[in-house]
Design a protein around this motif. Structure first.
Motif, PDB file in Angstrom:
ATOM      1  N   UNK A  43     -15.587 -70.448  -2.536  1.00 41.27           N
ATOM      2  CA  UNK A  43     -14.649 -69.738  -3.406  1.00 41.27           C
ATOM      3  C   UNK A  43     -13.476 -69.189  -2.601  1.00 41.27           C
ATOM      4  N   UNK A  44     -12.247 -69.251  -3.161  1.00 40.37           N
ATOM      5  CA  UNK A  44     -11.079 -68.719  -2.460  1.00 40.37           C
ATOM      6  C   UNK A  44     -10.937 -67.213  -2.616  1.00 40.37           C
ATOM      7  N   UNK A  45     -10.443 -66.569  -1.562  1.00 40.09           N
ATOM      8  CA  UNK A  45     -10.097 -65.144  -1.630  1.00 40.09           C
ATOM      9  C   UNK A  45      -8.720 -64.897  -1.021  1.00 40.09           C
ATOM     10  N   UNK A  46      -7.950 -65.971  -0.855  1.00 38.46           N
ATOM     11  CA  UNK A  46      -6.536 -65.882  -0.447  1.00 38.46           C
ATOM     12  C   UNK A  46      -6.309 -65.124   0.861  1.00 38.46           C
ATOM     13  N   UNK A  47      -7.274 -65.216   1.778  1.00 39.71           N
ATOM     14  CA  UNK A  47      -7.175 -64.582   3.098  1.00 39.71           C
ATOM     15  C   UNK A  47      -7.111 -63.060   3.032  1.00 39.71           C
ATOM     16  N   UNK A  48      -7.527 -62.481   1.905  1.00 42.03           N
ATOM     17  CA  UNK A  48      -7.431 -61.036   1.677  1.00 42.03           C
ATOM     18  C   UNK A  48      -8.799 -60.367   1.773  1.00 42.03           C
ATOM     19  N   UNK A  49      -8.861 -59.263   2.492  1.00 45.13           N
ATOM     20  CA  UNK A  49     -10.113 -58.514   2.612  1.00 45.13           C
ATOM     21  C   UNK A  49     -10.532 -57.947   1.256  1.00 45.13           C
ATOM     22  N   UNK A  50      -9.578 -57.385   0.527  1.00 46.77           N
ATOM     23  CA  UNK A  50      -9.886 -56.808  -0.769  1.00 46.77           C
ATOM     24  C   UNK A  50     -10.394 -57.835  -1.765  1.00 46.77           C
ATOM     25  N   UNK A  51      -9.742 -58.991  -1.817  1.00 51.10           N
ATOM     26  CA  UNK A  51     -10.176 -60.043  -2.739  1.00 51.10           C
ATOM     27  C   UNK A  51     -11.553 -60.572  -2.342  1.00 51.10           C
ATOM     28  N   UNK A  52     -11.816 -60.625  -1.040  1.00 58.84           N
ATOM     29  CA  UNK A  52     -13.112 -61.122  -0.569  1.00 58.84           C
ATOM     30  C   UNK A  52     -14.251 -60.212  -1.009  1.00 58.84           C
ATOM     31  N   UNK A  53     -13.977 -58.903  -1.111  1.00 57.54           N
ATOM     32  CA  UNK A  53     -15.001 -57.978  -1.615  1.00 57.54           C
ATOM     33  C   UNK A  53     -15.419 -58.399  -3.020  1.00 57.54           C
ATOM     34  N   UNK A  54     -14.431 -58.647  -3.884  1.00 59.93           N
ATOM     35  CA  UNK A  54     -14.729 -59.038  -5.269  1.00 59.93           C
ATOM     36  C   UNK A  54     -15.428 -60.390  -5.339  1.00 59.93           C
ATOM     37  N   UNK A  55     -14.957 -61.335  -4.523  1.00 58.37           N
ATOM     38  CA  UNK A  55     -15.566 -62.667  -4.518  1.00 58.37           C
ATOM     39  C   UNK A  55     -17.017 -62.582  -4.067  1.00 58.37           C
ATOM     40  N   UNK A  56     -17.277 -61.778  -3.039  1.00 59.52           N
ATOM     41  CA  UNK A  56     -18.644 -61.655  -2.523  1.00 59.52           C
ATOM     42  C   UNK A  56     -19.548 -60.982  -3.544  1.00 59.52           C
ATOM     43  N   UNK A  57     -19.018 -60.022  -4.253  1.00 57.76           N
ATOM     44  CA  UNK A  57     -19.816 -59.371  -5.306  1.00 57.76           C
ATOM     45  C   UNK A  57     -20.242 -60.379  -6.370  1.00 57.76           C
ATOM     46  N   UNK A  58     -19.339 -61.278  -6.733  1.00 63.91           N
ATOM     47  CA  UNK A  58     -19.659 -62.315  -7.707  1.00 63.91           C
ATOM     48  C   UNK A  58     -20.693 -63.296  -7.158  1.00 63.91           C
ATOM     49  N   UNK A  59     -20.562 -63.623  -5.867  1.00 68.19           N
ATOM     50  CA  UNK A  59     -21.516 -64.546  -5.245  1.00 68.19           C
ATOM     51  C   UNK A  59     -22.917 -63.941  -5.242  1.00 68.19           C
ATOM     52  N   UNK A  60     -22.998 -62.646  -4.936  1.00 70.08           N
ATOM     53  CA  UNK A  60     -24.302 -61.967  -4.922  1.00 70.08           C
ATOM     54  C   UNK A  60     -24.964 -62.041  -6.294  1.00 70.08           C
ATOM     55  N   UNK A  61     -24.154 -61.890  -7.349  1.00 74.57           N
ATOM     56  CA  UNK A  61     -24.695 -61.958  -8.706  1.00 74.57           C
ATOM     57  C   UNK A  61     -25.225 -63.352  -9.022  1.00 74.57           C
ATOM     58  N   UNK A  62     -24.498 -64.365  -8.580  1.00 70.54           N
ATOM     59  CA  UNK A  62     -24.884 -65.741  -8.897  1.00 70.54           C
ATOM     60  C   UNK A  62     -25.945 -66.291  -7.952  1.00 70.54           C
TER      61      UNK A  62
END
Length: 338
Positions: A194-213
């Motif tokens: 999954x992309x997070x556009x090289x952003x630390x903040x966006x990666x937090x949200x992406x990782x939260x979604x990954x944990x759920x899935x």
């Protein structure tokens, strides 16, 4: 007769010394007249600040007129193109460029070459007519090292999530593809990219979604350190202990996290060396020397085993005071006491 020969020899010696001095002076003068512009992907991270420091060190050594510019962040492709266009009318002899989107930058880079402006790419290569050289990391090969490292520490099996830079970014494509090559033939499974556009903040949200899935994911590979640090923050907030997280770049924040036992590892790029090499190659080219079409800058894995040595190496790009701000006075005292 003998006196005449002596006078002649002395005269020739003086002439040679004067000529040599004149040549050196002319070379120095020519170098000072070189106007080189370095256009980076951004200036808002320690990685790009380190590239900038390397470029400036080379400019100081060779006595050239250097400017270092870049867009606000790594998603501003149009802003970088506009910055490149601006340089074409500023009388620069050389452009050292880290293109955000090589294909998007192709037209303006070819335009620069058509105007007798030499172009060297750094960090990320681009395919266009008339390029002088490329200096940077072999991203595919470095990412392959990361994949093999993960396969080793996971004992050849496990579930890995990949968090990458913006979709379509060539450098992050290479860092994903190389990693996949590194784990090939093992039982390590990539469950999500999954992309997070090289952003630390966006990666937090992406990782939260990954944990759920994928609550049973046991490793995360991010294609830059900012995203790795964001993933680590999300895992910590979710009390997901034991998940191994690896980044890419070798930024000071990543080294600090590794030393604190948070991030597992990072792929170290010699960001300082990339900036230095790019400017050095440009100076040599402008002086009439033949330079290689590609100059690889080495990479290696940093983990708990070599993190202190890597922190000491940061003195090439950052002052001791700056390192104390980044890592804390006590940590720097310990690192440099070894």
């Amino acid at each position: 007769m003998k006196k005449s020969l002596v006078y002649l020899a002395v005269g020739m010696l003086i002439f040679t010394i004067c000529l040599g001095s004149s040549l050196i002076t002319n070379q120095a003068k020519a170098a000072e007249e070189y106007k080189i512009s370095v256009v980076l992907k951004a200036l808002n991270s320690d990685y790009w600040k380190s590239v900038k420091a390397g470029a400036e060190a080379a400019a100081e050594k060779y006595g050239v007129n250097l400017s270092v510019i870049g867009p606000n962040n790594e998603t501003q492709v149009i802003q970088q193109i506009n910055l490149l266009e601006d340089q074409l009318v500023k009388g620069v002899q050389g452009l050292v460029v880290a293109p955000l989107r090589p294909q998007a930058a192709k037209t303006v880079l070819e335009k620069a070459v058509s105007r007798d402006i030499a172009v060297i790419t750094i960090d990320t290569d681009a395919d266009f007519e008339g390029k002088t050289s490329f200096a940077g990391t072999g991203n595919f090969q470095a990412a392959e090292k990361a994949g093999k490292y993960f396969a080793d520490i996971l004992a050849g099996q496990g579930k890995v999530a990949i968090i990458r830079g913006a979709a379509g970014d060539y450098i992050h494509d290479q860092r994903v593809d190389g990693f996949m090559q590194g784990i090939e033939g093992t039982a390590v499974e990539v469950v999500s990219v999954q992309p997070a556009d090289s952003s630390r903040g966006k990666a937090v949200n992406v990782m939260q979604n990954i944990i759920q899935s994928y609550p049973d994911v046991n490793a995360v590979y991010a294609t830059n350190d900012e995203m790795a640090l964001g993933a680590e923050r999300a895992l910590k907030s979710a009390n997901q202990a034991g998940v191994k997280v690896m980044g890419f770049d070798g930024s000071p924040d990543a080294l600090k996290s590794i030393r604190n036992g948070e991030l597992t590892a990072t792929v170290k790029q010699d960001s300082y060396g990339i900036g230095y090499t790019g400017v050095e190659l440009m100076v040599k080219h402008l002086a009439g020397e033949t330079v290689a079409s590609e100059v690889p800058v080495p990479t290696f894995i940093i983990d708990q085993n070599n993190v202190d040595a890597s922190i000491r190496d940061l003195t090439k790009a950052f002052s001791r005071d700056r390192l104390e701000v980044l890592f804390g006075e006590d940590v720097i005292a310990e690192v440099f006491a070894e």
